[in-house]
Design a protein around this motif. Structure first.
Motif, short mmCIF file in Angstrom:
data_model
loop_
_atom_site.label_atom_id
_atom_site.label_comp_id
_atom_site.label_asym_id
_atom_site.label_seq_id
_atom_site.Cartn_x
_atom_site.Cartn_y
_atom_site.Cartn_z
N ARG A 96 0.86 -1.19 0.00
CA ARG A 96 0.00 0.00 0.00
C ARG A 96 0.89 1.23 0.00
N ALA B 230 6.43 -0.88 7.56
CA ALA B 230 5.47 -1.64 8.37
C ALA B 230 5.08 -2.90 7.61
N GLU C 82 1.41 -7.78 4.05
CA GLU C 82 0.99 -6.43 3.66
C GLU C 82 2.11 -5.48 4.06
N VAL D 49 3.97 -1.69 3.89
CA VAL D 49 3.77 -0.25 3.68
C VAL D 49 5.07 0.48 3.94
N ASN E 281 2.16 -5.84 7.96
CA ASN E 281 0.92 -6.21 8.64
C ASN E 281 0.62 -5.28 9.81
N GLN E 282 0.79 -3.97 9.54
CA GLN E 282 0.41 -2.88 10.45
C GLN E 282 1.27 -2.76 11.69
N ASP E 283 2.49 -3.28 11.62
CA ASP E 283 3.45 -3.13 12.72
C ASP E 283 4.77 -2.59 12.17
N TYR E 284 5.36 -1.65 12.90
CA TYR E 284 6.67 -1.16 12.48
C TYR E 284 7.68 -2.30 12.46
#
Lengths: 75, 138
Positions: free
Chosen positions: A6, A48, A65, A67, A50-53
Motif C-alpha cells: 500500500r 510496516a 501487507e 507499507v 501487517n500494520q506493525d513497524y
C-alpha cells in the motif's frame, strides 16, 4: 513471492496507485522492496508489515501487507 | 478512547469521555489547521490529511495502552481528523482526565508527542498555486 503493497501520501502520488500486489525475489527484505518498487528511493521512510513497524532488514513472506511510511505529518 | 474521523471534531464531546468522579483535572490539547507553512513562505489555504487507517488506529491504541499502564487512573482520548480541512478547524484533540493537574500536563504532552512520532498520518499543505506534503521531522 507476492506481497500486497500500500502506498501513501507522496509515494502514492509518485506510484500513481494506492495499492497493488507486487512480485519480489524470495528472501527480499523490506528495504530491498523499497529500492525495487520506489526508485530512486531517496526519501527516508519507515517500514510496516501487517500494520506493525519493522526494521529495514526484515525479510518479507508471501502474502505480507507491506507499507513504506514517508515522514509523518499527523498532529 | 481513540478515533480517526473525516467529520469535524467536537471538543466537548471528546472531553466528556475522560471525565470521572475521582479526576480533579481535565486538560485538552487542540491542534488547529494554521495558515503558516511548515517550510517556505507560501500561505497555507487548506490542509489535507491522509492516514493508513488500520495501522493508525492500532498505533493510537498502543499509545493509549502504554500511557494508561504508565499512569494508572489516567483517562485518555485521542482523536485525529482526516481528509480536507479549512483553516481554524481542529486537526487533533487530546483530552486527559487525571486526579491532579501535574499528571494531566505530563500525560497530555506525552500523548501528543507519541502521536506525532508514531501514528501513520500525512499532511498535505494546500497553497493558492499548488500543494506539498510536509512532515513533523524536517
Amino acid at each position: 513471492m507476492r506481497v500486497l503493497v500500500r502506498y501513501f501520501a507522496v509515494l502514492r502520488e509518485r506510484r500513481g496507485k494506492s495499492e497493488g500486489w507486487e512480485e519480489l525475489p524470495e528472501g527480499s527484505t523490506v528495504k530491498d522492496a523499497y529500492a525495487l518498487l520506489c526508485p530512486p528511493a531517496q526519501l527516508p521512510v519507515g517500514y510496516a508489515i501487517n500494520q506493525d513497524y519493522v526494521a529495514g532488514a526484515t525479510e518479507l513472506k508471501e502474502g505480507d501487507e507491506l507499507v513504506f511510511l514517508p515522514p509523518l505529518g499527523g498532529g | 478512547m481513540v478515533a480517526l474521523t473525516a467529520l469535524p471534531l467536537h471538543v466537548p464531546a471528546i472531553e466528556a469521555t475522560v471525565a470521572a468522579p475521582q479526576n480533579g483535572a481535565v486538560l485538552t490539547f487542540v491542534g488547529v489547521a494554521r495558515c503558516t507553512p511548515a517550510f517556505g513562505e507560501r500561505p497555507v489555504v487548506g490542509l489535507d490529511y491522509e492516514a493508513y487507517a488500520p495501522m493508525a488506529l492500532a498505533e493510537l491504541l498502543r499509545i493509549h495502552t502504554e500511557l494508561c499502564t504508565r499512569w494508572p487512573g489516567l483517562r485518555l482520548a485521542m482523536v485525529h481528523r482526516i481528509g480536507a480541512l479549512t483553516l481554524g478547524e481542529p486537526v487533533v484533540v487530546v483530552c486527559v482526565g487525571t486526579p491532579h493537574r501535574a499528571l494531566a500536563y505530563d500525560a497530555s504532552r506525552a500523548a501528543i508527542e507519541e502521536l506525532k512520532a508514531r501514528v501513520p498520518i500525512w499532511k498535505k499543505e494546500i497553497y493558492a498555486d499548488g500543494s506539498a506534503w510536509t512532515s513533523n521531522r524536517p
